[in-house]
Motif scaffolding. Structure first.
Motif, PDB file in Angstrom:
ATOM      1  N   LEU A  87      30.880  29.801  32.330  1.00 57.27           N
ATOM      2  CA  LEU A  87      31.153  30.468  33.604  1.00 57.27           C
ATOM      3  C   LEU A  87      32.633  30.806  33.731  1.00 57.27           C
ATOM      4  O   LEU A  87      33.011  31.832  34.300  1.00 57.27           O
ATOM      5  N   LEU A  88      33.478  29.934  33.173  1.00 54.12           N
ATOM      6  CA  LEU A  88      34.912  30.191  33.194  1.00 54.12           C
ATOM      7  C   LEU A  88      35.258  31.415  32.350  1.00 54.12           C
ATOM      8  O   LEU A  88      36.142  32.194  32.701  1.00 54.12           O
ATOM      9  N   VAL A  89      34.542  31.601  31.233  1.00 55.04           N
ATOM     10  CA  VAL A  89      34.753  32.789  30.396  1.00 55.04           C
ATOM     11  C   VAL A  89      34.435  34.049  31.186  1.00 55.04           C
ATOM     12  O   VAL A  89      35.167  35.045  31.129  1.00 55.04           O
ATOM     13  N   LEU A  90      33.335  34.007  31.933  1.00 57.93           N
ATOM     14  CA  LEU A  90      32.986  35.139  32.800  1.00 57.93           C
ATOM     15  C   LEU A  90      34.096  35.396  33.813  1.00 57.93           C
ATOM     16  O   LEU A  90      34.483  36.550  34.062  1.00 57.93           O
ATOM     17  N   ALA A  91      34.625  34.318  34.382  1.00 59.64           N
ATOM     18  CA  ALA A  91      35.691  34.441  35.370  1.00 59.64           C
ATOM     19  C   ALA A  91      36.961  35.012  34.754  1.00 59.64           C
ATOM     20  O   ALA A  91      37.637  35.861  35.344  1.00 59.64           O
ATOM     21  N   LEU A  92      37.303  34.549  33.561  1.00 64.76           N
ATOM     22  CA  LEU A  92      38.509  35.045  32.896  1.00 64.76           C
ATOM     23  C   LEU A  92      38.407  36.537  32.607  1.00 64.76           C
ATOM     24  O   LEU A  92      39.391  37.274  32.724  1.00 64.76           O
ATOM     25  N   GLY A  93      37.221  36.983  32.229  1.00 64.69           N
ATOM     26  CA  GLY A  93      37.039  38.413  31.987  1.00 64.69           C
ATOM     27  C   GLY A  93      37.294  39.234  33.229  1.00 64.69           C
ATOM     28  O   GLY A  93      37.975  40.267  33.192  1.00 64.69           O
ATOM     29  N   ALA A  94      36.760  38.763  34.369  1.00 66.73           N
ATOM     30  CA  ALA A  94      36.958  39.493  35.622  1.00 66.73           C
ATOM     31  C   ALA A  94      38.415  39.464  36.052  1.00 66.73           C
ATOM     32  O   ALA A  94      38.970  40.486  36.481  1.00 66.73           O
ATOM     33  N   PHE A  95      39.046  38.303  35.919  1.00 70.66           N
ATOM     34  CA  PHE A  95      40.431  38.195  36.352  1.00 70.66           C
ATOM     35  C   PHE A  95      41.343  39.063  35.487  1.00 70.66           C
ATOM     36  O   PHE A  95      42.315  39.637  35.977  1.00 70.66           O
ATOM     37  N   ALA A  96      41.023  39.146  34.201  1.00 75.14           N
ATOM     38  CA  ALA A  96      41.818  39.987  33.305  1.00 75.14           C
ATOM     39  C   ALA A  96      41.699  41.458  33.670  1.00 75.14           C
ATOM     40  O   ALA A  96      42.611  42.257  33.408  1.00 75.14           O
ATOM     41  N   VAL A  99      31.214  35.957  24.314  1.00 78.02           N
ATOM     42  CA  VAL A  99      31.854  37.275  24.204  1.00 78.02           C
ATOM     43  C   VAL A  99      31.252  38.234  25.232  1.00 78.02           C
ATOM     44  O   VAL A  99      31.972  38.971  25.924  1.00 78.02           O
ATOM     45  N   ALA A 100      29.920  38.225  25.330  1.00 77.28           N
ATOM     46  CA  ALA A 100      29.247  39.121  26.270  1.00 77.28           C
ATOM     47  C   ALA A 100      29.628  38.795  27.713  1.00 77.28           C
ATOM     48  O   ALA A 100      29.814  39.701  28.536  1.00 77.28           O
ATOM     49  N   LEU A 101      29.747  37.512  28.024  1.00 77.61           N
ATOM     50  CA  LEU A 101      30.129  37.116  29.380  1.00 77.61           C
ATOM     51  C   LEU A 101      31.547  37.563  29.719  1.00 77.61           C
ATOM     52  O   LEU A 101      31.829  37.976  30.846  1.00 77.61           O
ATOM     53  N   PHE A 102      32.449  37.469  28.744  1.00 74.42           N
ATOM     54  CA  PHE A 102      33.820  37.942  28.997  1.00 74.42           C
ATOM     55  C   PHE A 102      33.808  39.446  29.283  1.00 74.42           C
ATOM     56  O   PHE A 102      34.456  39.913  30.231  1.00 74.42           O
ATOM     57  N   LEU A 103      33.078  40.200  28.475  1.00 76.75           N
ATOM     58  CA  LEU A 103      33.013  41.651  28.670  1.00 76.75           C
ATOM     59  C   LEU A 103      32.331  41.991  30.000  1.00 76.75           C
ATOM     60  O   LEU A 103      32.762  42.908  30.707  1.00 76.75           O
ATOM     61  N   ALA A 104      31.275  41.248  30.333  1.00 75.59           N
ATOM     62  CA  ALA A 104      30.587  41.492  31.606  1.00 75.59           C
ATOM     63  C   ALA A 104      31.494  41.165  32.780  1.00 75.59           C
ATOM     64  O   ALA A 104      31.524  41.888  33.779  1.00 75.59           O
ATOM     65  N   GLY A 105      32.241  40.069  32.659  1.00 77.16           N
ATOM     66  CA  GLY A 105      33.187  39.718  33.713  1.00 77.16           C
ATOM     67  C   GLY A 105      34.261  40.774  33.874  1.00 77.16           C
ATOM     68  O   GLY A 105      34.647  41.127  34.999  1.00 77.16           O
ATOM     69  N   PHE A 106      34.740  41.304  32.750  1.00 75.77           N
ATOM     70  CA  PHE A 106      35.774  42.349  32.790  1.00 75.77           C
ATOM     71  C   PHE A 106      35.243  43.595  33.488  1.00 75.77           C
ATOM     72  O   PHE A 106      35.907  44.163  34.369  1.00 75.77           O
ATOM     73  N   ALA A 107      34.035  44.016  33.101  1.00 71.37           N
ATOM     74  CA  ALA A 107      33.449  45.218  33.699  1.00 71.37           C
ATOM     75  C   ALA A 107      33.175  45.013  35.178  1.00 71.37           C
ATOM     76  O   ALA A 107      33.464  45.889  36.010  1.00 71.37           O
ATOM     77  N   PHE A 108      32.619  43.851  35.522  1.00 74.39           N
ATOM     78  CA  PHE A 108      32.290  43.566  36.918  1.00 74.39           C
ATOM     79  C   PHE A 108      33.550  43.465  37.769  1.00 74.39           C
ATOM     80  O   PHE A 108      33.594  43.965  38.892  1.00 74.39           O
ATOM     81  N   GLY A 109      34.596  42.808  37.246  1.00 77.62           N
ATOM     82  CA  GLY A 109      35.849  42.703  37.984  1.00 77.62           C
ATOM     83  C   GLY A 109      36.467  44.066  38.248  1.00 77.62           C
ATOM     84  O   GLY A 109      36.967  44.339  39.343  1.00 77.62           O
ATOM     85  N   SER A 110      36.430  44.924  37.242  1.00 73.95           N
ATOM     86  CA  SER A 110      36.951  46.278  37.410  1.00 73.95           C
ATOM     87  C   SER A 110      36.143  47.051  38.450  1.00 73.95           C
ATOM     88  O   SER A 110      36.705  47.769  39.293  1.00 73.95           O
ATOM     89  N   LEU A 111      34.814  46.889  38.405  1.00 72.64           N
ATOM     90  CA  LEU A 111      33.966  47.576  39.377  1.00 72.64           C
ATOM     91  C   LEU A 111      34.214  47.060  40.788  1.00 72.64           C
ATOM     92  O   LEU A 111      34.269  47.844  41.748  1.00 72.64           O
ATOM     93  N   ASP A 112      34.380  45.755  40.915  1.00 71.60           N
ATOM     94  CA  ASP A 112      34.600  45.165  42.234  1.00 71.60           C
ATOM     95  C   ASP A 112      35.859  45.732  42.888  1.00 71.60           C
ATOM     96  O   ASP A 112      35.859  46.119  44.057  1.00 71.60           O
ATOM     97  N   VAL A 113      36.943  45.786  42.122  1.00 72.68           N
ATOM     98  CA  VAL A 113      38.201  46.305  42.664  1.00 72.68           C
ATOM     99  C   VAL A 113      38.094  47.796  42.986  1.00 72.68           C
ATOM    100  O   VAL A 113      38.472  48.256  44.060  1.00 72.68           O
ATOM    101  N   SER A 114      37.564  48.570  42.036  1.00 74.67           N
ATOM    102  CA  SER A 114      37.564  50.025  42.188  1.00 74.67           C
ATOM    103  C   SER A 114      36.598  50.504  43.264  1.00 74.67           C
ATOM    104  O   SER A 114      36.905  51.437  44.011  1.00 74.67           O
ATOM    105  N   MET A 115      35.422  49.875  43.386  1.00 71.57           N
ATOM    106  CA  MET A 115      34.478  50.347  44.405  1.00 71.57           C
ATOM    107  C   MET A 115      34.988  50.026  45.803  1.00 71.57           C
ATOM    108  O   MET A 115      34.727  50.777  46.758  1.00 71.57           O
TER     109      MET A 115
END
Length: 380
Positions: free
Chosen positions: A46-55, A98-114
């Motif tokens: 879960l932390l990996v997912l979080a790191l992806g979003a925060f990044a 790896v997939a969770l990091f990428l998913a977190g990154f994509a989701f974090g970007s979507l959260d900010v931009s939307m």
């Protein structure tokens, strides 16, 4: 007319974004079982997912400045669908990480931009619509969690479930990609140039702590409520996602009604009552008396938490001593940080004690909110 059409598209994107939270929440027990990891080590995932979003936050912010939030929203929405599909089909713990990091990154970007696109639509329309966007996000999360319970009853694999959900998301993707929206311009402080990781100070820090506590409570129910019912309370895996569903329904109801309630009673009293309501709901969840009480606790928690984060963000936007961009970024940093990094911490608490102890910590933190609520009043 373009603003009205854009509002519909942004609404659909918020709903779709919420469904991926519900999708993930409903299948967390299955994913954990497939990995064979303990609560603590699964918390690392879960932390990996979080790191992806925060990044993603500062990178998404830079691209929003260059291309506008609408363009970044469209790209991030596509990336979110693709990467969450990868999460569902990952055959090993390493590939899942790896997939969770990428998913977190994509989701974090979507959260900010939307949210940025939604703010632009709100400005053009000249009336508040952001609360409805967030209400649709919660509605999407609850709908997907309910669908997750059905998928479990039908014995759909995680991989098939995630792939089917990606297919169902395609209409929203195509609709958003077709929506024209020129970048909006305004004063420098309105262009999102402020540092995303700025730390609030003074009264704004207290408002940020309200956002942090609210986000932690929402994240706790999202990531751990289903597993808590299965491991601590011994309830069926098929009905466990219902707790998150009723929580999300309560969030939707309160967020849709929140503007009228706040207008009538004011942000400070509403925040104080909300903190107490969230505490009562948390106690019912922790009690585990029976499944009805647990679900009632989740519903009451949803009512209590629903308007706290929007109230904190409204306070930031109205601050008279800090630019709007910096104020919003600083409060969002605390809120998103709690939502992303809180669940792994709660997972470690659950490993050392129980997941019930984790929810008890979340519940007692809400008792701080009545003492922080005065910070939501804007000085003249």
């Amino acid at each position: 007319m373009q603003a009205i059409a854009a509002r519909r598209v942004v609404s659909a994107v918020f709903f779709m974004c919420g469904t991926f939270i519900g999708l993930w929440a409903s299948r967390i027990p299955d994913v954990k079982a497939a990995t064979g990891l303990s609560e603590g080590w699964f918390g690392v995932l879960l932390l990996v997912l979080a790191l992806g979003a925060f990044a993603a936050f500062p990178i998404a912010g830079a691209f929003i400045d260059k291309k506008g939030p609408a363009t970044v929203t469209k790209a991030s929405a596509v990336a979110t669908v693709v990467t969450f599909t990868l999460v569902g089909v990952s055959p090993s713990v390493a590939l899942l990480a790896v997939a969770l990091f990428l998913a977190g990154f994509a989701f974090g970007s979507l959260d900010v931009s939307m949210n940025g696109w939604g703010a632009e639509v709100e400005t053009v329309l000249g009336r508040p619509v952001m609360s409805s966007f967030h209400g649709l996000f919660s509605l999407g999360a609850g709908a997907a969690a309910a669908a997750g319970g059905l998928a479990i009853k039908l014995e759909l694999s995680v991989a098939l479930h995630f792939c089917l959900w990606a297919v169902l998301s395609l209409p929203v993707l195509f609709w958003s990609l077709r929506q024209a929206w020129p970048p909006q311009t305004g004063p420098d402080e309105e262009r999102g140039k402020a540092p995303l990781f700025a730390i609030p100070r003074g009264a704004l820090l207290l408002a940020g702590l309200i956002a942090l506590i609210a986000a932690l409570g929402e994240a706790a129910v999202t990531d751990w409520a289903a597993l808590y019912q299965i491991t601590d309370l011994g309830y069926s895996e098929a009905i466990a996602p219902t707790a998150f569903t009723v929580f999300s329904i309560a969030m939707v109801i309160m967020r849709l009604a929140g503007d009228r309630v706040i207008a009538r009673y004011g942000p400070v009293p509403v925040a104080r009552v909300s903190g107490f309501v969230a505490f009562v709901g948390g106690l019912l969840l922790v009690s585990g008396w029976n499944i009805g009480v647990v679900w009632a606790g989740c519903f009451i928690m949803g009512i209590g938490y629903a308007v706290l984060f929007p109230l904190a963000m409204s306070r930031a936007a109205a601050d008279r001593h800090v630019s709007k961009g910096q104020a919003l970024a600083s409060v969002a940093t605390l809120g998103y940080g709690a939502f992303l990094f809180g669940p792994p911490i709660l997972g470690f608490i659950g490993q050392v004690f129980t997941l019930g102890a984790s929810f008890a910590v979340v519940a007692f933190l809400t008792l701080v909110i009545p003492f922080l609520a005065g910070s939501l009043k804007v000085d003249p």
